[in-house]
Design an enzyme around this catalytic site. Structure first.
Site, PDB file in Angstrom:
ATOM      1  N   ASP A  69       0.810  -1.222   0.000  1.00 53.01           N
ATOM      2  CA  ASP A  69       0.000   0.000   0.000  1.00 53.01           C
ATOM      3  C   ASP A  69       0.844   1.273   0.000  1.00 53.01           C
ATOM      4  OD1 ASP A  69      -1.939  -1.882   0.383  1.00 53.01           O
ATOM      5  OD2 ASP A  69      -2.896  -0.867   2.072  1.00 53.01           O
ATOM      6  N   HIS A 121      -6.190   3.103  -3.957  1.00 53.56           N
ATOM      7  CA  HIS A 121      -6.081   3.338  -2.504  1.00 53.56           C
ATOM      8  C   HIS A 121      -6.423   4.799  -2.206  1.00 53.56           C
ATOM      9  CE1 HIS A 121      -5.043   2.142   1.475  1.00 53.56           C
ATOM     10  NE2 HIS A 121      -3.873   2.747   1.555  1.00 53.56           N
ATOM     11  N   HIS A 214       3.644  -2.251   3.209  1.00 56.25           N
ATOM     12  CA  HIS A 214       3.744  -0.899   2.635  1.00 56.25           C
ATOM     13  C   HIS A 214       5.080  -0.738   1.932  1.00 56.25           C
ATOM     14  CE1 HIS A 214       0.697  -0.580   5.791  1.00 56.25           C
ATOM     15  NE2 HIS A 214       0.185   0.412   5.084  1.00 56.25           N
TER      16      HIS A 214
HETATM   17 ZN   LIG Z   1      -2.660   3.180   3.208  1.00 54.93          ZN
END
Ligand SMILES: [Zn+2]
Length: 258
Positions: A69, A121, A214
């Site tokens: 992400d 996102h 991430h």
């Molecule tokens: Zn995020």
């Protein structure tokens, strides 16, 4: 020259006296500005059904979907090198503003070219459940627009920032044709920037897990060789979110694991 235009040109040559013909304006065809291989890949990625499923049967195999992400960021390219060297595919939930900051969109294009799945996102990473519906729509559409412009890909999955979702967000994602992809394994890599800790947590995946990571953190990318080694040794196949389900997930519906 397209056939219709050619036919018209031939027709005009015969039908119009020479004087008038000389005044016709013909728009020259611009020479290609990108190399043919890149262009060919771009064309493939514009086809319906991209990314092409590799037809893994995750009801029989031990599958795991690694998801990254908040990128693309400064470590994403290194992660892509690693994934490519091991023929591993993952899913990248990108933030629109980060895509816009990635000069020329070369990272998102590579994500697509390498066969990874790309997901929405939001544009600026707000908790969507706290926004009015028209702002949720904006957040999703702006990102959809820039990713489509740069890659030709129409995204089919999204991840709500902070996992913040409710009935209204679900309705909006349904209207935008996006499935909501949550996770069942949180590595907390955004909080604990320790390579060993991230590697250990990610390695606890179970068959059908969706792992939250991430790619904007150096420590997360540093942890990945170990994560891939450990999970491969445990017999896992690395798949995209859509591959995990064997089809494109349903718009509006929420998924946390297989
Ligand atoms: Zn995020």
């Amino acid at each position: 020259m397209p056939l219709a235009l050619l036919a018209l040109a031939v027709c005009v040559t015969h039908a119009v006296p020479r004087r008038q013909h000389q005044h016709m304006k013909v728009t020259p065809i611009k020479p290609a500005t990108i190399d043919p291989v890149t262009f060919a890949k771009r064309l493939v990625s514009m086809q319906a059904g991209w990314p092409r499923s590799r037809n893994f049967d995750c009801s029989k195999l031990k599958c795991v979907a690694l998801t990254f992400d908040d990128g693309p960021g400064e470590h994403t390219w290194r992660l892509l090198d690693l994934l490519r060297s091991r023929d591993v595919r993952a899913t990248f939930f990108v933030i629109g503003q980060m895509v816009a900051a990635d000069k020329g969109g070369h990272t998102v294009r590579r994500i697509v070219d390498d066969g990874h799945e790309i997901g929405n996102h939001s544009w600026s990473h707000p908790p969507l459940a706290e926004l009015p519906p028209h702002r949720v729509k904006q957040e999703l559409r702006h990102t959809e627009h820039i990713v489509r412009q740069l890659t030709g890909v129409r995204m089919r999955v999204m991840r709500p920032p902070y996992g913040s979702t409710d009935e209204q967000v679900a309705a909006e994602t349904r209207r935008e044709g996006l499935a909501q992809i949550l996770w069942n394994l949180d590595t907390l890599d955004w909080r604990d920037r320790v390579t060993e800790t991230v590697a250990k947590r990610a390695s606890h995946a179970k068959p059908g897990s969706i792992v939250l990571l991430h790619d904007i953190h150096r420590t997360t990318v540093d942890a990945m060789p170990k994560v891939l080694d450990t999970l491969a040794r445990r017999g896992f196949t690395f798949v995209t979110v859509s591959e995990l389900y064997g089809r494109t997930p349903s718009p509006g519906k929420m998924y946390t694991e297989r």
